[in-house]
Design an enzyme around this catalytic site. Structure first.
Site, PDB file in Angstrom:
ATOM      1  N   TYR A 123       0.841  -1.196   0.000  1.00  0.00           N
ATOM      2  CA  TYR A 123       0.000   0.000   0.000  1.00  0.00           C
ATOM      3  C   TYR A 123       0.885   1.258   0.000  1.00  0.00           C
ATOM      4  CZ  TYR A 123      -3.645  -3.417   0.557  1.00  0.00           C
ATOM      5  OH  TYR A 123      -4.474  -4.492   0.333  1.00  0.00           O
ATOM      6  N   ARG A 153       3.043  -1.163  10.890  1.00  0.00           N
ATOM      7  CA  ARG A 153       3.139  -2.477  10.244  1.00  0.00           C
ATOM      8  C   ARG A 153       3.967  -2.333   8.985  1.00  0.00           C
ATOM      9  NH1 ARG A 153      -1.148  -7.397   9.097  1.00  0.00           N
ATOM     10  NH2 ARG A 153      -0.564  -7.826  11.250  1.00  0.00           N
ATOM     11  N   ARG A 192      -6.201 -15.074  10.632  1.00  0.00           N
ATOM     12  CA  ARG A 192      -7.282 -15.949  10.189  1.00  0.00           C
ATOM     13  C   ARG A 192      -7.803 -16.881  11.272  1.00  0.00           C
ATOM     14  NH1 ARG A 192      -3.870 -17.619   5.076  1.00  0.00           N
ATOM     15  NH2 ARG A 192      -2.302 -17.096   6.645  1.00  0.00           N
TER      16      ARG A 192
END
Ligand code: FNR
Length: 365
Positions: free
Chosen positions: A186, A234, A333
């Site tokens: 990103y 991050r 997850r």
């Protein structure tokens, strides 16, 4: 004393009650395409707080509309957005967890349909928009991408301001942690990597120049984010593009030190996402833990590290912390499968006395 999964962690002036963090995970659940939190976000985040995680990190939240990956992304570009999140932050805090929020801008990876609709590039006029990035090079999709414009200095100032305003709103909404998203290809990662940044001004070229804009964002956020509240970043430790000049773990170590000098308390260590040619040397349990371990070991300053990726069992999460490989086990997850991961871990590891089990469900544990 050696820490384990149920030892509290001090970051800034905060005490994280245990070493489990719910990894930020986009829900693509703003059906009205307005970036406002919905009932789904309430359920998603609140149930993971009931489940006992020390930190519940809300998903990549766009600081401006064109920074959304898809039209259904969560946003924080107005006070209404903050209002829609405030009850969630309060409820998460009431469960003894620290509510966090990841602030994000997708750069050239913006303007796509959500995964449930195929993650296909969206064109301006068909629900999409022109994207911005360090260089005018769109993400190499198989399909026609929306146009990508190289950012001007004015654009960059605008994005810094958007991160700052979002951080202020996150504080006002009651979040205890802000995480700047500089990973997964990103916008901020696009500046860091020479693969996506071929600017010839002071924001491209050398390591100093490529890290300048992400560090300016971190600096500006740190200035408005309360000193007593932890600040995370991050990163992708590597682009996984060994066949070309790219972002590497060695550069991540240097970047982590610079980020720590600017007030970052924890580096959340992920990987990749920049380019479809990436090749992962390993997958499976803990596939990114070695990067967190190396960054923790090689940074000069005092910065905590979080490990994420393929951590799915209580024993593994506990071992990551107990063996000193990372300060925080970040679980993605597995938290979708089991919102009560931390309570189940405490049960399995015989540590129920060391976690907060909310009163209404205490008889179940
Ligand atoms: C993610 N991931 C992710 N990462 C991030 O930094 N911000 C985000 O908003 C998202 N969104 C997201 C949505 C969904 C549905 C998934 C599955 C993943 C990546 C995630 O946080 C994590 O880093 C990876 O999933 C690897 O960890 P696990 O799942 O193996 O524990």
């Amino acid at each position: 004393m050696t820490a384990d999964l149920f030892t509290s962690l001090s970051l800034a002036d905060a005490a994280v009650p245990n070493r489990v963090m719910v990894s930020p995970m986009c829900q693509y659940a703003c059906e009205a395409e307005d970036g406002l939190a919905t009932d789904w976000h309430v359920q998603h985040l609140n149930s993971r707080a009931v489940g006992g995680a020390g930190i519940v990190m809300a998903e990549a939240t766009a600081v401006e509309p064109r920074g959304r990956i898809s039209p259904q992304d969560l946003g924080l570009w107005s006070d209404d957005h903050a209002d829609a999140l405030a009850d969630i932050a309060a409820f998460v805090r009431d469960q003894g967890s620290l509510p966090g929020i990841q602030l994000a801008h997708a750069g050239r990876k913006a303007s796509k349909t959500r995964p449930a609709d195929g993650s296909e590039p969206l064109q301006p006029g068909a629900g999409g928009w022109e994207t911005i990035a360090p260089s005018a090079e769109p993400y190499p999709y198989d399909e026609e991408p929306p146009a990508t414009r190289a950012m001007t200095e004015e654009d960059m100032e605008g994005v810094v301001d958007a991160f700052v305003d979002a951080a202020r709103r996150a504080d006002a909404a009651g979040f205890e942690i802000v995480e700047v998203h500089a990973a997964h290809g990103y916008l901020l990662h696009q500046f860091l990597s020479p693969v996506t940044n071929d600017r010839d001004d002071e924001y491209g070229g050398s390591f100093e120049n490529r890290t300048r804009f992400p560090l300016e964002v971190i600096d500006a956020v740190d200035e408005v984010w309360p000193a007593e509240k932890p600040l995370f970043v991050r990163i992708s430790a590597t682009d996984w593009l060994a066949d070309r000049e790219s972002w590497t773990v060695a550069q991540s170590v240097r970047f982590a030190d610079r980020a720590a000098e600017r007030g970052v308390d924890l580096v959340d260590v992920s990987g990749g996402g920049l380019h479809p040619d990436q090749r992962l040397p390993r997958t499976g349990p803990g596939y990114q833990v070695p990067y967190a371990e190396r960054i923790g070991a090689e940074t000069e300053g005092d910065v905590a590290v979080g490990a994420v990726g393929g951590i799915t069992t209580p024993e593994h999460a506990d071992a990551v912390v107990s063996n000193g490989r990372a300060d925080l086990a970040i679980v993605g997850r597995e938290h979708l499968r089991d919102p009560y991961f931390t309570l189940h871990a405490a049960e399995k590891l015989d540590r129920l006395d060391d976690v907060h089990v909310p009163r209404p469900i205490r008889r179940g544990f």
